[in-house]
Every structure is written in structure tokens, then in C-alpha cells.
Design a protein around this motif. Structure first.
Motif, PDB file in Angstrom:
ATOM      1  N   PRO A   1      33.798 -35.867 -31.584  1.00 51.77           N
ATOM      2  CA  PRO A   1      33.930 -34.851 -30.234  1.00 51.77           C
ATOM      3  C   PRO A   1      35.295 -35.662 -29.451  1.00 51.77           C
ATOM      4  CG  PRO A   1      31.679 -35.098 -31.136  1.00 51.77           C
ATOM      5  CD  PRO A   1      32.445 -36.021 -31.793  1.00 51.77           C
ATOM      6  N   VAL A   2      35.838 -35.038 -28.697  1.00 57.86           N
ATOM      7  CA  VAL A   2      36.583 -35.756 -27.635  1.00 57.86           C
ATOM      8  C   VAL A   2      35.692 -36.073 -26.371  1.00 57.86           C
ATOM      9  CG1 VAL A   2      38.412 -35.402 -26.003  1.00 57.86           C
ATOM     10  CG2 VAL A   2      38.529 -34.100 -28.113  1.00 57.86           C
ATOM     11  N   ALA A   3      35.882 -37.324 -26.147  1.00 55.78           N
ATOM     12  CA  ALA A   3      35.247 -38.021 -25.020  1.00 55.78           C
ATOM     13  C   ALA A   3      35.341 -37.290 -23.704  1.00 55.78           C
ATOM     14  CB  ALA A   3      35.240 -39.706 -25.146  1.00 55.78           C
ATOM     15  N   ALA A   4      34.524 -36.597 -22.970  1.00 60.39           N
ATOM     16  CA  ALA A   4      34.633 -36.041 -21.496  1.00 60.39           C
ATOM     17  C   ALA A   4      34.332 -36.875 -20.496  1.00 60.39           C
ATOM     18  CB  ALA A   4      33.967 -34.888 -21.573  1.00 60.39           C
ATOM     19  N   PRO A   5      34.951 -37.358 -19.242  1.00 59.75           N
ATOM     20  CA  PRO A   5      34.546 -38.055 -18.265  1.00 59.75           C
ATOM     21  C   PRO A   5      33.517 -37.384 -17.688  1.00 59.75           C
ATOM     22  CG  PRO A   5      36.701 -36.885 -17.778  1.00 59.75           C
ATOM     23  CD  PRO A   5      36.466 -36.197 -19.165  1.00 59.75           C
ATOM     24  N   GLY A   6      33.095 -38.168 -16.601  1.00 62.79           N
ATOM     25  CA  GLY A   6      31.945 -37.579 -15.784  1.00 62.79           C
ATOM     26  C   GLY A   6      30.487 -37.715 -16.603  1.00 62.79           C
ATOM     27  N   SER A   7      29.988 -38.781 -16.981  1.00 66.64           N
ATOM     28  CA  SER A   7      29.110 -38.616 -17.811  1.00 66.64           C
ATOM     29  C   SER A   7      27.631 -38.241 -16.561  1.00 66.64           C
ATOM     30  CB  SER A   7      28.432 -40.073 -18.429  1.00 66.64           C
ATOM     31  OG  SER A   7      29.676 -40.317 -19.418  1.00 66.64           O
ATOM     32  N   ALA A   8      27.714 -38.870 -15.566  1.00 65.61           N
ATOM     33  CA  ALA A   8      26.522 -38.930 -14.656  1.00 65.61           C
ATOM     34  C   ALA A   8      26.543 -37.379 -14.190  1.00 65.61           C
ATOM     35  CB  ALA A   8      26.736 -39.741 -13.569  1.00 65.61           C
ATOM     36  N   ARG A   9      27.799 -36.822 -13.948  1.00 62.69           N
ATOM     37  CA  ARG A   9      27.796 -35.411 -13.470  1.00 62.69           C
ATOM     38  C   ARG A   9      27.140 -34.251 -14.602  1.00 62.69           C
ATOM     39  NH1 ARG A   9      32.751 -36.923 -11.699  1.00 62.69           N
ATOM     40  NH2 ARG A   9      33.739 -35.985 -13.343  1.00 62.69           N
ATOM     41  N   ARG A  10      27.460 -34.866 -15.834  1.00 57.96           N
ATOM     42  CA  ARG A  10      27.101 -34.250 -17.173  1.00 57.96           C
ATOM     43  C   ARG A  10      25.616 -33.976 -16.980  1.00 57.96           C
ATOM     44  NH1 ARG A  10      26.663 -35.149 -23.392  1.00 57.96           N
ATOM     45  NH2 ARG A  10      25.500 -33.237 -23.971  1.00 57.96           N
ATOM     46  N   ALA A  11      25.012 -35.202 -17.029  1.00 57.76           N
ATOM     47  CA  ALA A  11      23.610 -35.462 -17.161  1.00 57.76           C
ATOM     48  C   ALA A  11      22.722 -34.668 -15.835  1.00 57.76           C
ATOM     49  CB  ALA A  11      23.296 -37.128 -17.040  1.00 57.76           C
ATOM     50  N   LEU A  12      23.272 -34.628 -14.775  1.00 59.43           N
ATOM     51  CA  LEU A  12      22.688 -33.933 -13.586  1.00 59.43           C
ATOM     52  C   LEU A  12      22.879 -32.415 -13.664  1.00 59.43           C
ATOM     53  CD1 LEU A  12      24.002 -36.263 -10.571  1.00 59.43           C
ATOM     54  CD2 LEU A  12      21.511 -36.004 -11.653  1.00 59.43           C
ATOM     55  N   ARG A  13      24.084 -32.123 -14.471  1.00 63.21           N
ATOM     56  CA  ARG A  13      24.245 -30.627 -14.491  1.00 63.21           C
ATOM     57  C   ARG A  13      23.469 -30.132 -15.754  1.00 63.21           C
ATOM     58  NH1 ARG A  13      29.284 -31.298 -15.167  1.00 63.21           N
ATOM     59  NH2 ARG A  13      29.572 -31.471 -17.414  1.00 63.21           N
ATOM     60  N   THR A  14      23.319 -31.077 -16.885  1.00 66.04           N
ATOM     61  CA  THR A  14      22.176 -30.511 -17.812  1.00 66.04           C
ATOM     62  C   THR A  14      20.724 -30.391 -17.266  1.00 66.04           C
ATOM     63  OG1 THR A  14      23.874 -31.554 -19.197  1.00 66.04           O
ATOM     64  CG2 THR A  14      21.235 -31.124 -20.045  1.00 66.04           C
ATOM     65  N   LEU A  15      20.547 -31.296 -16.162  1.00 68.38           N
ATOM     66  CA  LEU A  15      19.025 -31.186 -15.678  1.00 68.38           C
ATOM     67  C   LEU A  15      18.861 -29.983 -14.978  1.00 68.38           C
ATOM     68  CD1 LEU A  15      16.346 -32.270 -14.765  1.00 68.38           C
ATOM     69  CD2 LEU A  15      17.448 -33.660 -12.851  1.00 68.38           C
ATOM     70  N   ARG A  16      20.009 -29.597 -14.147  1.00 68.82           N
ATOM     71  CA  ARG A  16      19.885 -28.311 -13.166  1.00 68.82           C
ATOM     72  C   ARG A  16      19.715 -27.160 -14.176  1.00 68.82           C
ATOM     73  NH1 ARG A  16      23.984 -29.302 -10.912  1.00 68.82           N
ATOM     74  NH2 ARG A  16      25.543 -28.029 -11.887  1.00 68.82           N
ATOM     75  N   ARG A  17      20.597 -26.996 -14.926  1.00 65.96           N
ATOM     76  CA  ARG A  17      20.281 -25.989 -16.260  1.00 65.96           C
ATOM     77  C   ARG A  17      18.934 -25.846 -16.592  1.00 65.96           C
ATOM     78  NH1 ARG A  17      25.805 -27.145 -17.845  1.00 65.96           N
ATOM     79  NH2 ARG A  17      24.852 -27.944 -19.726  1.00 65.96           N
ATOM     80  N   ALA A  18      18.505 -27.080 -17.074  1.00 65.18           N
ATOM     81  CA  ALA A  18      17.263 -27.032 -17.965  1.00 65.18           C
ATOM     82  C   ALA A  18      16.047 -26.893 -17.073  1.00 65.18           C
ATOM     83  CB  ALA A  18      17.148 -28.469 -18.666  1.00 65.18           C
ATOM     84  N   ALA A  19      16.135 -27.251 -15.686  1.00 60.71           N
ATOM     85  CA  ALA A  19      15.232 -27.303 -14.815  1.00 60.71           C
ATOM     86  C   ALA A  19      15.020 -25.785 -14.421  1.00 60.71           C
ATOM     87  CB  ALA A  19      15.381 -28.026 -13.658  1.00 60.71           C
TER      88      ALA A  19
END
Length: 408
Positions: A191-209
Motif C-alpha cells: 500500500p502507498v504510505a499516507a501521511p498523517g498517521s496521528a490524524r488517521r488514528a484519531l479519525r478512526t477512533l472518532r468513527r469507531a466510537a
């Protein structure tokens, strides 16, 4: 090897309680603050580490984790104040072990395997358990013969050796070797590495929550942490010592737990590939709670048949919850499963840290661990009931694009 080595660091914390209390006069609750911080930092690191692995690769993140745990162990050997234990062990070791444990195992499984994912998850989780318990007799003997500082420095050397192996041999993706993930029918490009790892982790938390399964899995996994890292791996040895059992004998019993942990976790992975993960979780938590309720009646100054039986049973159940929990994350959250599991693991460590601290506090105030075993046993019964309520996701946005939430 990376997971085994990181797991060994979680073992030493329980063995340090007695020596630090005797040398510095620190209370068990004071020492427990460092353990609490380590467990909470461990949990908070996991989801960001999973996102960083997608961005920078397994090798760099695992290598950095081993560097942190080695530095934390080396600095711990020089400490003289409680705040230094919190910083060196709680923060540095917590960061390193959090990045090189269960979320790491989930990321490896997602990248390298299509078939037998439950079994592979069990094997890699068993590696962490093996590290936690295989080192116990050795570390307890080193502490008894040469002091706790020597044990800490020994783990620093072990982390250095594992770091060298990781940087030389670990690869990030099957495509790096021109191969396919195990069980895949076609080549899978990296997979192509996407920037913004911290944002992705928080975005995933928001959706999962926004979904019920996330909170149910987080709640049950918090109880898992409370009943393993929080109470058994932190307080079993001092509790056994309270009953007159030598430290080396208590450590040997925990090693027996570790041996059967491997069988229980691998077996759980095999079962997860074949049966309803929710029912497996309910059975594991119910049996674990019953064993903890019985433990105060079994503790004595020697390792007789009842305690050996307890060690075997608890070992089979101890980390068996991980494969079905990861399977449910994958079922509901698709491509974001590793990051979601990282957040669920954060709940595991919050539960572990809270009970590690509360256990020391209750021991200082009541003079016994009996109330701790009973309370955690009741929590396990509640987790068994919660596990059966995990149903489908309530919001399609919780799944990654192109995935439909809900059981297969």
C-alpha cells in the motif's frame, strides 16, 4: 523475537515491587504509580503505533520500540526517586512495549496473512506471553543473586540484540520480497504510505466510537487487562510472598501459567477460525472469573497440586481473549481493524493500570489481596455477559471505505 523481548519487560515490573520497597522504602501504591503509567502509556501508544506502521513500516517502528525499552531499562537501573521510576519505566518502557505488542501482532497478521489469521494471531500473541513468563525464573534468580539492577541491565542487553535482528531481517510487506501474503490467490502490492498517521488514528477512533461494538469490545478488553496484567502479572508474586511462598517458587508458578498460555492462545486462534468469537469470549471470561474467585482459598506457602492446577487453567485462559477480539475488530471495521484494535487495547491497559494501582493501594490499607481477587473475579463475570451482546455496527461510517460493517 521482537515481541518476545518486549513482553519480557512487562514481567519485570511485578518482580521489582519487593526489592524497591525494601531498598527505598517506597510503598506498594507508590511503586504502583509507575506500573500504572507504563500500562496506560502502553495502551495509548498502540493505535498510533499501528498507524505509524502503515506510514513508516514495521521495521522502523519495531526498531524504535526496542530502542525505547532498552533505554528505559538502562535508566531504571540508575534511579533513586519515585518520579524517575515513573519516567524511565512508566513512560519509556510503556511507549516501547505499546508499540511492539498486540497492535504490532495485528499489523503483521493483516499484512502477511489472508488465510489462518486467527491461528497466526494466536501464535504472535503467544510470543508476547512467552516473553512475559519465560524470563520470570531467570529474572527472579538474577534479582535474588545479583540484585534488581542487574536484571534491568540484562533486559537492556536483550533489547539491543533484538533490535539488531529486527533491523537486519524484518521486512515490512510480502511485496518487498516479491511474494504474496499467505493464502492470497494473487500478488498484493505494498500500500502507498499516507501521511498523517496521528490524524488517521484519531479519525478512526472518532468513527469507531460511534458504534456499539467498539465500546463493548473496549469494556470487555479492559476487564481482560485488569485480570491479567493488572492483577496476576503485577500482584501474584507479592500475594504469594505474603503467604510465605519464596519468590522463586511464585515466579515458577507464573512461568507455568506462561507455558500453558502459549497452548491456550494458539488453541484460541484455531477456535476463532471456526466458531463464534462472541461465545468464545463469554466462555473465557466466565471461566477466568471463577478461577480468580477461588485463588484466595488456594494460596499457601508451597506450590501444591491445587495451585499448580490453577496455574494450568489460568494459563489456558489468560490471553485466549486476544484472537477473538481481533477477529471481531476485523469483522466490524475492515481495513481499519489494526488501528481500532489499538484503541481497544488502550482500554485493556487502562483496566490493567487501574487494578495494578488499586491492588497495591488495597494491600497497603487492608493487609491482604483477597478483596482484589474477588473484585476482579466479579468483573470477569460482567465481561462474559457483555461479550454476548456484541452485535453489528450501528454506523456504516465505522467501517473503512468499501467495507460493510456487520458479521459475515
Amino acid at each position: 523475537m521482537a515481541i518476545v523481548t518486549a513482553g519480557a519487560f512487562m514481567t519485570l515490573a511485578g518482580l521489582l515491587v519487593g526489592p524497591l520497597h525494601e531498598e527505598f522504602g517506597w510503598s506498594r501504591s507508590t511503586i504502583g504509580v509507575g506500573t500504572l503509567v507504563a500500562m496506560v502509556v502502553y495502551g495509548g501508544t498502540a493505535p498510533f503505533a499501528a498507524a505509524l506502521m502503515d506510514r513508516f513500516g514495521l521495521r522502523l517502528v519495531a526498531g524504535g520500540a526496542l530502542l525505547l525499552v532498552g533505554a528505559g531499562a538502562g535508566l531504571t537501573a540508575t534511579m533513586t526517586r519515585p518520579w524517575q521510576f515513573v519516567l524511565y519505566w512508566g513512560v519509556l518502557v510503556g511507549l516501547g512495549t505499546g508499540a511492539c505488542a498486540m497492535a504490532f501482532a495485528a499489523s503483521v497478521t493483516e499484512r502477511w496473512f489472508v488465510a489462518r489469521r486467527g491461528l497466526v494471531t494466536g501464535l504472535l500473541t503467544a510470543a508476547s506471553v512467552l516473553g512475559q513468563f519465560a524470563f520470570l525464573p531467570v529474572l527472579s534468580q538474577v534479582i535474588e543473586g545479583f540484585g534488581w539492577r542487574t536484571a534491568a541491565l540484562g533486559l537492556m542487553v536483550a533489547a539491543g540484540g533484538a533490535l539488531l535482528l529486527v533491523m537486519l531481517l524484518l521486512r515490512d510487506h510480502p511485496a518487498d520480497l516479491g511474494g504474496r501474503p499467505y493464502g492470497a490467490q494473487r500478488f498484493v502490492p505494498r500500500p502507498v504510505a499516507a501521511p498523517g498517521s496521528a490524524r488517521r488514528a484519531l479519525r478512526t477512533l472518532r468513527r469507531a466510537a460511534g458504534t456499539a461494538p467498539f465500546w463493548l469490545l473496549t469494556g470487555t478488553f479492559a476487564v481482560c487487562g485488569a485480570s491479567t496484567n493488572g492483577v496476576m502479572w503485577t500482584h501474584f508474586e507479592p500475594a504469594a510472598h505474603d503467604h510465605g511462598m519464596p519468590v522463586t517458587v511464585a515466579a515458577s508458578l507464573l512461568s507455568l501459567v506462561g507455558i500453558f498460555n502459549v497452548a491456550g492462545t494458539v488453541g484460541s486462534g484455531w477456535l476463532t477460525d471456526r466458531f463464534d468469537a462472541r461465545r468464545l469470549l463469554a466462555g473465557y471470561y466466565a471461566a477466568r472469573g471463577l478461577s480468580l474467585l477461588l485463588l484466595p482459598l488456594l494460596l499457601s506457602d508451597r506450590a501444591g497440586a491445587p495451585l499448580v492446577t490453577f496455574a494450568v487453567v489460568f494459563g489456558l485462559l489468560d490471553v485466549a481473549t486476544v484472537p477473538p477480539t481481533i477477529a471481531l475488530c476485523r469483522r466490524f471495521y475492515g481495513g481499519d481493524a489494526a488501528v481500532v484494535f489499538g484503541w481497544v487495547s488502550a482500554g485493556h491497559q487502562v483496566g490493567a493500570g487501574a487494578v495494578a494501582f488499586a491492588g497495591g493501594l488495597l494491600r497497603d490499607s487492608l493487609g491482604s489481596y483477597d478483596a482484589v481477587w474477588a473484585a476482579v473475579g466479579v468483573l470477569c463475570a460482567g465481561a462474559a455477559l457483555l461479550a454476548m451482546t456484541v452485535t453489528r455496527a450501528t454506523s456504516p461510517s465505522a467501517a473503512s471505505p468499501g467495507r460493510v460493517p456487520g458479521p459475515r
